[in-house]
Structures are given as structure tokens and as C-alpha cells.
Design a protein around this motif. Structure first.
Motif, PDB file in Angstrom:
ATOM      1  N   LEU A  47      46.423   5.545  28.753  1.00 65.57           N
ATOM      2  CA  LEU A  47      46.894   4.462  27.915  1.00 65.57           C
ATOM      3  C   LEU A  47      47.133   3.205  28.401  1.00 65.57           C
ATOM      4  N   VAL A  48      46.362   1.903  28.037  1.00 68.54           N
ATOM      5  CA  VAL A  48      46.749   0.647  28.280  1.00 68.54           C
ATOM      6  C   VAL A  48      47.820   0.107  27.393  1.00 68.54           C
ATOM      7  N   ALA A  49      47.246  -0.155  26.223  1.00 67.53           N
ATOM      8  CA  ALA A  49      48.110  -0.561  25.298  1.00 67.53           C
ATOM      9  C   ALA A  49      47.843  -0.260  23.878  1.00 67.53           C
ATOM     10  N   THR A  50      48.874  -0.251  23.036  1.00 70.42           N
ATOM     11  CA  THR A  50      48.633  -0.073  21.528  1.00 70.42           C
ATOM     12  C   THR A  50      49.190  -0.887  20.840  1.00 70.42           C
ATOM     13  N   ILE A  51      48.743  -1.147  19.487  1.00 65.19           N
ATOM     14  CA  ILE A  51      49.494  -1.853  18.689  1.00 65.19           C
ATOM     15  C   ILE A  51      49.154  -1.341  17.219  1.00 65.19           C
TER      16      ILE A  51
END
Length: 121
Positions: A47-51
Motif C-alpha cells: 500500500l502507498v496511500a488510500t483516500i
């Protein structure tokens, strides 16, 4: 049919910047969380980033302070602004969307095809 199409990858020197985009298209009823993952050669996808559709963003420790995730709900698009890039950021980047299509009663995860990011001098 739902598709996620990514763009914006490429070759950049260390310290440089890139902006990735991912647009979801098709018969979409609703989109929950969207995000970015990456996979380097010989490593697992991470995972890098979630929104989420509403609420706070989440980042991997390795990218905090350098990457920014954002989304445009009107365009069903998620972005990843990557600054101060390092060679260790080199990977194939995949976008992800948890969404419900118009033909389904369920939310499922969709993936983009991936875009290569290479950080090298």
C-alpha cells in the motif's frame, strides 16, 4: 463494465516529481475508498496511500511527507502527487477503487493495469 485507467508514470531523476492519475469509467453506481499500491521487482505489492469517500487519508510510512493522494469525485478520478522521489520508489504503481457498479448490489475492488515509475539518474 468498469475500468480503471492510469496515466502519468515515467522516468524521473532522484528528487524529481511525478503526478499519477487514475480514472474510473463505466456503469458506476458509487465509489468508496480509492488508493494506490506499488510493486517493485521481486517484492510483494504494498500500500502507498488510500483516500476514503469521506474522512482522512492514509499513507505508508515510507512516503509520508513526500506523496499526496487526492480525488475528484465528479470525475471518478484519484491522483497521486509524488515529490522528492527516491530510487527506492521505483515500482509499478496500481490504482484501486472499491466501488459498486450499476449492475451489482455489492461493492468489489477493482484494479488498474499499472503504470511504471522509474527513479534513476
Amino acid at each position: 463494465q468498469v475500468q480503471l485507467v492510469e496515466s502519468g508514470g515515467g522516468l524521473v531523476q532522484p528528487g524529481g516529481s511525478l503526478r499519477l492519475s487514475c480514472a474510473a469509467s463505466g456503469t458506476i453506481f458509487s465509489i468508496n475508498a480509492m488508493g494506490w499500491y506499488r510493486q517493485a521487482p521481486g517484492k510483494q505489492r504494498e500500500l502507498v496511500a488510500t483516500i476514503p469517500s469521506g474522512g482522512t487519508t492514509n499513507y505508508a510510512d515510507s512516503v509520508k511527507g513526500r506523496f499526496t493522494i487526492s480525488r475528484d469525485n465528479a470525475k471518478n478520478t484519484v491522483y497521486l502527487q509524488m515529490n522528492s522521489l527516491k530510487p527506492e520508489d521505483t515500482a509499478v504503481y496500481y490504482c484501486q477503487a472499491d466501488l459498486r457498479s450499476s449492475s451489482s448490489a455489492y461493492v468489489r475492488r477493482y484494479w488498474g493495469q499499472g503504470t511504471q515509475v522509474t527513479v534513476s539518474s
